[in-house]
Design a protein around this motif. Sequence first.
Motif, PDB file in Angstrom:
ATOM      1  N   ASP A 150       0.813  -1.226   0.000  1.00 46.04           N
ATOM      2  CA  ASP A 150       0.000   0.000   0.000  1.00 46.04           C
ATOM      3  C   ASP A 150       0.843   1.272   0.000  1.00 46.04           C
ATOM      4  O   ASP A 150       0.297   2.365  -0.159  1.00 46.04           O
ATOM      5  CB  ASP A 150      -0.911   0.031   1.238  1.00 46.04           C
ATOM      6  N   THR A 158      -0.669   5.799  -9.182  1.00 46.62           N
ATOM      7  CA  THR A 158      -2.023   6.262  -8.833  1.00 46.62           C
ATOM      8  C   THR A 158      -3.078   5.207  -9.200  1.00 46.62           C
ATOM      9  O   THR A 158      -4.154   5.192  -8.607  1.00 46.62           O
ATOM     10  CB  THR A 158      -2.353   7.603  -9.514  1.00 46.62           C
ATOM     11  N   LEU A 173      -4.316   3.251  -6.370  1.00 51.26           N
ATOM     12  CA  LEU A 173      -5.086   3.970  -5.351  1.00 51.26           C
ATOM     13  C   LEU A 173      -6.584   3.756  -5.507  1.00 51.26           C
ATOM     14  O   LEU A 173      -7.357   4.085  -4.618  1.00 51.26           O
ATOM     15  CB  LEU A 173      -4.762   5.475  -5.406  1.00 51.26           C
ATOM     16  N   LYS A 222      -3.465   4.080   2.140  1.00 47.17           N
ATOM     17  CA  LYS A 222      -2.500   3.942   1.043  1.00 47.17           C
ATOM     18  C   LYS A 222      -1.668   5.214   1.005  1.00 47.17           C
ATOM     19  O   LYS A 222      -2.186   6.295   1.309  1.00 47.17           O
ATOM     20  CB  LYS A 222      -3.235   3.782  -0.291  1.00 47.17           C
ATOM     21  N   THR A 256      -6.081   7.986   1.326  1.00 48.05           N
ATOM     22  CA  THR A 256      -4.815   8.102   0.600  1.00 48.05           C
ATOM     23  C   THR A 256      -4.077   9.357   1.056  1.00 48.05           C
ATOM     24  O   THR A 256      -4.685  10.418   1.208  1.00 48.05           O
ATOM     25  CB  THR A 256      -5.070   8.218  -0.921  1.00 48.05           C
TER      26      THR A 256
END
Length: 375
Positions: free
Chosen positions: A108, A128, A131, A141, A170
Motif C-alpha cells: 500500500d 495512482t 489507489l 495507502k 490516501t
Amino acid sequence: MLIVRIPAARHKLPRRLDRIDAASDHRRMRAVPLSQIRGHRLQVRALQQVITGGRMGHAYLFEGTDAVGKRTLAWSVLARLACWSETPGDACGLCRSCRALQRGDHPDLVQLERDGTFIKIDQVREATARLKFEPVLGKIKGVLIDGAEGLKEEAANALLKTLEEPPPNTVFFLVTSRPQLLLPTIRSRCQVLRFGELASADLATLLQHEGHDPDAALAAAALAEGSLTAARALCDPDKLRIIDAIAEFAFELGSHTPAQAGGWTERLAGILNGEQPGEAAGRADFGRSELLLAVDALRAALRDAMLVACGHDPAGLPHARHAAAMRAMAARCDPDQIAKVLRLCESTEGRMNLNLGARMAWTELAVESSRLLGS
Ligand SMILES: [Zn+2]
C-alpha cells in the motif's frame, strides 16, 4: 481491527504492481519511529498532533534543505498512518502493516523517484492506478514522491488530477529541496512544511546510531553544514584523518613560528599518504578538494576555539576531545584574533574555489594564521 478481505484485495491489484515496486525505493526504506526522528522538532510535533487528532490532510509537501531527513520523516508518518494500532504514539511494529514494512514489501505504500532525469508520467500513472483499490495490509495507502521537482510537466499534470480528487484513505508526500521547480498548482494542493538544516548535535547522534565512532561522528557533524548526506561522506577514514590532523594544527596555532606553520602543506601531504607522525613528509600531489576540506576543518576547529576564548565550556562543543588544547589556545589568543583567521579562511576558500593555486593559498593561510595568532 482486522482486515478480512486480504486475499480478494491482493487479487485486485493491477498486474503491473511488481514493476511499480521494482521502480520504487521503498524496499530499501526503513521506517524510523516518529519519536526517534532527530531534529525538526516543530514539524514532527505538528505531524504527531494531526495524526493523533485524526486531522491528516491528503497531500503534504516537505520542502527545504537537501539531505536533512525529509524523506525519512515522510516515510515514518506513512508507516504510522498505515499501522493498525489504536494507541497514540509510534507505529506498533507488530501489526500486519508494520511487519510488511519491516520485510520491505508493503503493497500500500509506494515511493517514486527519478527514472533517469525525470519522474515520468508512466510512473505516476502506475502509482495512482493502485489507489483505486482498498488498502491491502495497511490502514491507508500512501505515495511518497522523492525529488518531486523532477516531475515532468505531463507527469505533474497527471498527479494534479489525483491531488484534486484524492481517493479515500490516501496520503501523498512530495519531497523536494527545489520547490521553485514545482508547478504552482501542485504546490497549492499540498500542505507545506519547510525544513532547515539539522543541528550538529542531531547529526552526530544520527551518525552514532549508524555505528560511527562518537569522536568521528562529532568531527564529521561539525563540518557537514546540517546535511546528513554530507556528514556520512565525511565519515570516510581518509577525510577523518585530515579533519583530526587539522584540528590539532588549529589548536597549536600561535604556538609555533610562521615558518613551522608553512611546513604544514608538507605534513598535510604526509597525512594524505597515510604516514604516521614523525615519518618523512610525503610528496603526493594532493588536490583542491582535500585542501578545501582542510580549510573547512580549520574553520570548524577555530569556531570552537573562539567560543572557548569567549568563556564557553569546551565540554559541549564538537571538538570537546581537544578541550585542553582549546583552553591553552584561549589563554594565548583573544576572540578578535581568532575571528580574523576565520575571515581569512573564508577568503582562502574563495580563492580555492576559483582554482587560484589551492596549494599556495593553503600555505599562505597557514603562515598568516600563525602570524595573526602569535603574540
Ligand atoms: Zn503497526
